[in-house]
Design an enzyme around this catalytic site. Structure first.
Site, PDB file in Angstrom:
ATOM      1  N   GLN B 278      -2.111  -2.786  -5.887  1.00  0.00           N
ATOM      2  CA  GLN B 278      -3.069  -1.830  -5.350  1.00  0.00           C
ATOM      3  C   GLN B 278      -4.178  -2.518  -4.560  1.00  0.00           C
ATOM      4  O   GLN B 278      -4.872  -1.878  -3.790  1.00  0.00           O
ATOM      5  CB  GLN B 278      -3.670  -0.980  -6.479  1.00  0.00           C
ATOM      6  CG  GLN B 278      -4.361  -1.778  -7.557  1.00  0.00           C
ATOM      7  CD  GLN B 278      -5.219  -0.901  -8.464  1.00  0.00           C
ATOM      8  OE1 GLN B 278      -5.180   0.310  -8.382  1.00  0.00           O
ATOM      9  NE2 GLN B 278      -5.996  -1.524  -9.319  1.00  0.00           N
ATOM     10  N   ARG B 291     -12.526  -2.868  -8.129  1.00  0.00           N
ATOM     11  CA  ARG B 291     -12.166  -1.699  -7.315  1.00  0.00           C
ATOM     12  C   ARG B 291     -11.587  -2.197  -5.996  1.00  0.00           C
ATOM     13  O   ARG B 291     -11.721  -3.375  -5.635  1.00  0.00           O
ATOM     14  CB  ARG B 291     -13.409  -0.826  -7.048  1.00  0.00           C
ATOM     15  CG  ARG B 291     -14.027  -0.227  -8.310  1.00  0.00           C
ATOM     16  CD  ARG B 291     -13.140   0.830  -8.944  1.00  0.00           C
ATOM     17  NE  ARG B 291     -12.955   1.976  -8.088  1.00  0.00           N
ATOM     18  CZ  ARG B 291     -13.700   3.075  -8.143  1.00  0.00           C
ATOM     19  NH1 ARG B 291     -14.692   3.178  -9.001  1.00  0.00           N
ATOM     20  NH2 ARG B 291     -13.443   4.097  -7.345  1.00  0.00           N
ATOM     21  N   TRP B 294     -11.555   0.025   0.571  1.00  0.00           N
ATOM     22  CA  TRP B 294     -10.855   1.177   1.119  1.00  0.00           C
ATOM     23  C   TRP B 294     -10.770   1.160   2.643  1.00  0.00           C
ATOM     24  O   TRP B 294     -11.284   2.053   3.301  1.00  0.00           O
ATOM     25  CB  TRP B 294     -11.508   2.447   0.587  1.00  0.00           C
ATOM     26  CG  TRP B 294     -11.368   2.573  -0.908  1.00  0.00           C
ATOM     27  CD1 TRP B 294     -10.892   1.653  -1.791  1.00  0.00           C
ATOM     28  CD2 TRP B 294     -11.704   3.719  -1.689  1.00  0.00           C
ATOM     29  NE1 TRP B 294     -10.907   2.134  -3.074  1.00  0.00           N
ATOM     30  CE2 TRP B 294     -11.408   3.410  -3.047  1.00  0.00           C
ATOM     31  CE3 TRP B 294     -12.210   4.977  -1.396  1.00  0.00           C
ATOM     32  CZ2 TRP B 294     -11.626   4.305  -4.085  1.00  0.00           C
ATOM     33  CZ3 TRP B 294     -12.427   5.880  -2.422  1.00  0.00           C
ATOM     34  CH2 TRP B 294     -12.128   5.539  -3.758  1.00  0.00           C
ATOM     35  N   ASP B 395      -3.560   7.856  -3.718  1.00  0.00           N
ATOM     36  CA  ASP B 395      -4.542   8.183  -4.750  1.00  0.00           C
ATOM     37  C   ASP B 395      -5.498   9.298  -4.285  1.00  0.00           C
ATOM     38  O   ASP B 395      -5.562   9.628  -3.117  1.00  0.00           O
ATOM     39  CB  ASP B 395      -5.332   6.905  -5.076  1.00  0.00           C
ATOM     40  CG  ASP B 395      -5.974   6.937  -6.461  1.00  0.00           C
ATOM     41  OD1 ASP B 395      -5.759   7.913  -7.209  1.00  0.00           O
ATOM     42  OD2 ASP B 395      -6.695   5.971  -6.793  1.00  0.00           O
ATOM     43  N   GLU B 398      -9.241  14.734  -4.850  1.00  0.00           N
ATOM     44  CA  GLU B 398     -10.037  15.723  -5.607  1.00  0.00           C
ATOM     45  C   GLU B 398     -11.505  15.766  -5.208  1.00  0.00           C
ATOM     46  O   GLU B 398     -12.268  16.551  -5.758  1.00  0.00           O
ATOM     47  CB  GLU B 398     -10.006  15.400  -7.111  1.00  0.00           C
ATOM     48  CG  GLU B 398      -8.653  15.066  -7.693  1.00  0.00           C
ATOM     49  CD  GLU B 398      -8.318  13.585  -7.536  1.00  0.00           C
ATOM     50  OE1 GLU B 398      -9.019  12.882  -6.800  1.00  0.00           O
ATOM     51  OE2 GLU B 398      -7.312  13.156  -8.148  1.00  0.00           O
ATOM     52  N   ASP B 462      -5.411   8.907 -14.666  1.00  0.00           N
ATOM     53  CA  ASP B 462      -6.023   7.757 -15.334  1.00  0.00           C
ATOM     54  C   ASP B 462      -6.265   8.018 -16.812  1.00  0.00           C
ATOM     55  O   ASP B 462      -7.363   8.391 -17.224  1.00  0.00           O
ATOM     56  CB  ASP B 462      -7.369   7.444 -14.681  1.00  0.00           C
ATOM     57  CG  ASP B 462      -7.230   7.137 -13.201  1.00  0.00           C
ATOM     58  OD1 ASP B 462      -6.102   6.852 -12.737  1.00  0.00           O
ATOM     59  OD2 ASP B 462      -8.261   7.187 -12.508  1.00  0.00           O
ATOM     60  N   HIS B 527       0.337  -0.599 -15.203  1.00  0.00           N
ATOM     61  CA  HIS B 527      -0.960  -0.688 -14.517  1.00  0.00           C
ATOM     62  C   HIS B 527      -1.800  -1.663 -15.336  1.00  0.00           C
ATOM     63  O   HIS B 527      -1.850  -1.559 -16.559  1.00  0.00           O
ATOM     64  CB  HIS B 527      -1.625   0.682 -14.430  1.00  0.00           C
ATOM     65  CG  HIS B 527      -2.732   0.758 -13.429  1.00  0.00           C
ATOM     66  ND1 HIS B 527      -3.737  -0.166 -13.333  1.00  0.00           N
ATOM     67  CD2 HIS B 527      -2.968   1.673 -12.444  1.00  0.00           C
ATOM     68  CE1 HIS B 527      -4.551   0.156 -12.349  1.00  0.00           C
ATOM     69  NE2 HIS B 527      -4.114   1.268 -11.789  1.00  0.00           N
TER      70      HIS B 527
END
Lengths: 668, 668
Positions: B278, B291, B294, B395, B398, B462, B527
């Site tokens: 990822q 993290r 992006w 991913d 939302e 998650d 994961h």
């Protein structure tokens, strides 16, 4: 009162204050149907509503409009739903409601609001003083342990006992508020209510039945409004003289233990006006802590010889106070007698109904039955007053289950909120009929409309033994101010708090900070707490005893001043503890101050409500102030002042006629 | 479809199933106005509604009633409020709504219910499978950490991050359900919805705009209904062949680390179909953990030489999977390009709008702008597919804020729920246009109506790295079953869970229990979690490596069976993981089983979802079953069976045509 209307809209204003505005675009009343669910666990309620209809009543016709009298019909389209009858009498405007649809059980009434308006009252509110910006469900219940969903204590209480509570939970709610637009408003209903002060343009008063009326009365000043509000609801009698002579010492454990602790306190120089023994009728041990045995009469086992000792104490100038509440424990004689006579609330099918109070079960004396009331008054007169009690905690009142059957045939959902004032009235009448008003003092936590007249003293309920804002020391300040503005000018709290749960234990500092604050309230009374052994007590060390000696000396020295304040309350309904803006209406900042108060007009008190403080920030309205302990002079503004233990920030007005008294106290 | 009516009432039934009943006493539609408040914090929403009106539409007139077609006008008194047009076509009954009042923004529709009826679906539901007895707000969001107000994890998450969630929070809600009265129902709206299944006599579907239509379709069996439902929404393509050849190993840390860990896994005998990295586009460290950065393209700094290595891996039969989501990080080139071209959602005043994702801020690609969609599809085609990725986590979806401005001019309140399916469609079209459907697999957690057709694989989001029912291992079972009954028959979860917060750390047992369950799902993928160093990993010890070797051997051995199930899903929409009652409709108990499932018709799986278990209680429907590991035979009933680590309770049907395969696997 003026009703102005044309075909499309109307407005009701009272002495120039617009309270209701209606047009079909902005109707002021919505009516509907809902199906409530009340889930009670040991006085904590989870209440939900399935709302089926909420209909704006857009159309209206004014059928009468005379001086001091009007009639308005409100329609859903062409269907008549509600009739309003407005009457003005002695300065009060009452608008009566009558519903034309027997199924409607929800109403929402919008009152004109202004953006910068502030709202106070609604009974005893412990988290907020200015109520604007929040909604306040009004339902008498346990106030919760922690009362803040962000605290670990609250979370623990919620998970283990459904008992965490939230900002609005209170023993004493009331559908009565005072607005800075200089009016008070009262909605006459004992059903579930929710007063919503979140909207900029209107307050929305929700009620789960059709209320009898809504009442408005305006005033020129807050003192004027307060006087009118208390003229309407009735005012508290004066406190007995003996109260001012010292601390009411909360003790437990039987005659010998109590006398021993009393003597030690007196020996240490603590001024004691009375001992309060909540276990005078015996006790029981539960997992919560020591609990009382709810069969209301002297327990010679627990308190041998008390019938004699109580007289000896009186001779020494020490009063003896006890405890009672409106429930009777299963298996004992009061319960059996009440049950045999049909004096207890029952299940809907008429069978026995006992309520879980935490590992024991009790019957609920049915106060809607006049005979039950007479009987319970006699219990008070005989077992309490004749025995020699000079006061008591008249505890509870919040636990009427909504699914029980009552003698008057009304739904317990509607009677639930009425209960605390009915309970107060029974105490009041018992005392009055015994000719002991202003000699006996009983103190209550639960309240509702009517409590003002019938309760001699409010007590702020069961705080946690900590410094938390929502449930600790601080919370009793907005509590006193809001319940005061609801017409109860005499209130006090358990010195040191009550509830030790989930690891909370009262420490020495909390006890002493609470005591120093209490010296500047009408009544000082200690409580050992639900777990006395876990909590610091007044006799924890010799220093604490000396502290109490000095602090009770200060309190008793205030007697002449305090007496005039209590008289003012009895005469005019002006509370002893007052918000700053009562005497400084032009001071805009004072309207949001909830942790300081005026004790009468001449003292400003800013209790230290946090731990480890040597200094404290205070705000003073524009005036000439003198710091009580140092004599330093201040004018209005923000100050950091010294605040070591025993010397809470208190200021007196430089030109006060009580100056010499205050100087004398300041030197102590 | 039949509309039966007289002057006072009407009823709509479909193939004998009554779905709507109306009379003026029991109206089936309420309409009204509300003012919503959406408070979003990092994908967690607090949504409140001030409800102003809720009006029953009691009066009606049927203006047309022909075969397969009707029209009904609904009135508030005499005011026309809503017109319903019913049409039947190809077995589907659609009732279209058109509102006559532009201010109405709330509707409640009551569907006939029976007391013992059960309800399934509504997207991916993690706490409940049978939805009867609860209401389900349908709003795509973070599902919450803990998802149970009684757990300490949830409380911590709520207090610190407003992130605790509750039973109904889900990445993938959908206003579509299947009833045991043998029909499915879908409400066509992307606004906020709340489906309430608490009432005995009706289901009440709440919607915060006037929906386009409501759709009903009946079926003889659940398989029949499922086939019809998926025919309506579209079905998932087949999984690529390579997926069945082993575990997709979730790794991070750059080319060298990944290749090293991959080789060690292969050396230990673990069957690996691909590595999923990822962080292929670089990463950043926040307080939450590691993290991703992006800006969607290969990071040569993080993954030196990957352009070459990805080809070498393919030659070795190992795929390489990456990551993307619909947001672009401020300050990098994709953001700048999107902003310059007007491809990002803006504030209402047109100024830049970036969303807080936890210590970094991103623009939202505006999928209502066709040019933005084309551009983002090209990002996927160029930066992901052309680079050689064989799959990715698609991913999020939302986080569309409700207060942004979108290109299509519609309110973001109404577009919020639409976003996940739009995001799925972009992935789908990019892959399809590249000619790579059924070669590439992308997996998504967010979903809504339309996801079925456009998402190649659901992933359950998650989970917390624990054994909790609402947010741990167990929760992915009802998740797979409910999202399956909503038409997504291919789903899987992070082996070992993802979220380590507030002291939660993944232990060895959790990882292995999760892996052994995953072997009996369509796809196995690990994961490392948000804090890899805190979590037990597949290479934590040599025993764990051996465990994964054996478990992936079992999974890959299931390939021929699994392929037929996946084909069934693509052809008929029958999910790979199925509730027991899909094949045992007469077994009433099976309707409330949410932690067991059928893997196809021939295998019954009862994953161990608690710690320290050596044995496990299972329920078997009436049939002849063989325990996979011992060969012991069972018929229907309750049993306690051995369940040591690596041997989860799995049973096959004695008369299965796959018996020899199962026997072979059972011997492993």
């Amino acid at each position: 009162m003026i009703l102005n209307n044309n075909k499309n809209e109307f407005e009701i204003s009272i002495n120039g204050v617009s309270v209701i505005k209606h047009s079909s675009e902005n109707p002021f009343i919505f009516i509907g149907k809902g199906e409530a669910n009340y889930d009670m666990y040991r006085g904590n309620f989870k209440i939900t509503d399935y709302l089926e209809e909420r209909i704006p009543l857009k159309n209206f016709e004014v059928t009468k409009n005379e001086k001091n009298h009007f009639e308005i019909n409100l329609f859903d389209h062409h269907q008549l739903k509600l009739t309003l009858i407005g009457k003005q009498k002695e300065g009060k405007t009452k608008i009566y409601f009558s519903s034309e649809d027997k199924f409607d059980n929800r109403i929402w009434i919008r009152i004109v609001a202004e953006e910068d308006e502030k709202i106070y009252g609604c009974g005893e509110q412990l988290s907020y003083f200015n109520l604007r910006g929040k909604n306040f469900p009004l339902w008498t219940s346990e106030p919760g342990v922690g009362r803040n969903k962000n605290t670990y204590t609250t979370w623990q209480a919620d998970v283990k006992d459904k008992a965490g509570g939230d900002y609005y939970n209170t023993n004493y709610p009331e559908p009565t508020y005072i607005s800075t637009r200089k009016y008070y408003c009262h909605l006459e209903s004992t059903a579930y209510l929710d007063f919503d002060f979140r909207n900029k343009k209107f307050h929305e008063l929700q009620c789960w039945n059709i209320p009898e009326f809504i009442l408005f009365e305006t005033g020129k000043t807050f003192l004027d409004i307060q006087e009118k509000l208390t003229a309407n609801f009735g005012r508290q009698p004066k406190l007995p003289e003996w109260v001012y002579d010292g601390l009411i010492l909360g003790l437990q454990g039987g005659t010998e233990v109590v006398l021993d602790k009393l003597n030690k306190a007196l020996d240490a120089g603590i001024k004691v006006s009375g001992v309060w023994c909540q276990d005078w009728q015996g006790k029981r041990i539960t997992s919560f802590g020591k609990r009382l045995n709810w069969n209301w009469k002297w327990s010679p086992e627990e308190y041998p010889n008390l019938d004699v000792e109580i007289k000896k104490l009186k001779e020494r100038g020490i009063k003896f106070l006890g405890y009672i509440n409106p429930y009777v424990i299963e298996g004992y004689d009061l319960y059996e007698e009440a049950k045999a006579n049909g004096y207890l609330a029952t299940k809907l099918d008429g069978s026995d109904y006992t309520v879980d109070f935490g590992e024991f079960y009790c019957g609920v004396v049915d106060f809607t039955n006049p005979k039950a009331c007479e009987w319970y008054k006699n219990v008070i007169k005989t077992n309490l007053i004749d025995f020699g009690l000079d006061g008591w905690m008249a505890d509870f009142g919040e636990y009427l289950p909504t699914d029980c059957k009552l003698s008057n045939g009304l739904s317990a959902e509607v009677m639930h909120n009425a209960w605390p004032a009915m309970w107060a009235k029974i105490n009041y009448e018992a005392v009055k009929e015994a000719g002991k008003l202003e000699e006996i003092v009983y103190f209550m936590r639960a309240g509702f409309t009517g409590t003002q007249k019938y309760c001699t003293l409010i007590w702020a309920g069961d705080q946690s033994v900590d410094f938390s804002l929502d449930d600790g020391l601080a919370s009793v300040i907005p509590a006193a101010l809001s319940v005061g503005m609801t017409g109860n000018g005499l209130s006090h709290s358990d010195i040191g708090g009550y509830t030790s749960l989930h690891g909370n234990k009262r420490n020495r500092e909390l006890l002493l900070r609470w005591a120093e604050m209490a010296a500047f309230t009408p009544v000082m009374r200690t409580h050992e707490g639900n777990r006395p052994d876990d909590n610091y007590q007044h006799d924890g060390d010799i220093g604490a005893m000396k502290f109490f000696a000095r602090i009770t000396d200060i309190y008793t020295s205030l007697k002449p001043y305090m007496k005039t304040l209590v008289e003012e309350n009895t005469k005019y309904g002006i509370p002893v503890q007052r918000p700053i803006f009562f005497h400084y209406e032009n001071d805009l900042r004072s309207y949001d101050i909830k942790y300081q108060y005026l004790l009468g007009e001449d003292l400003l008190v800013a209790p230290v409500h946090q731990e480890y403080m040597e200094k404290w920030n205070v705000y003073l309205p524009e005036d000439n102030w003198v710091h009580l302990w140092t004599g330093e002079e201040y004018t209005g503004g923000d100050y950091e002042v010294s605040a070591r233990l025993g010397y809470p920030p208190v200021f007196y007005k430089k030109n006060s006629k009580w100056k010499s008294l205050f100087q004398e106290i300041g030197a102590k």
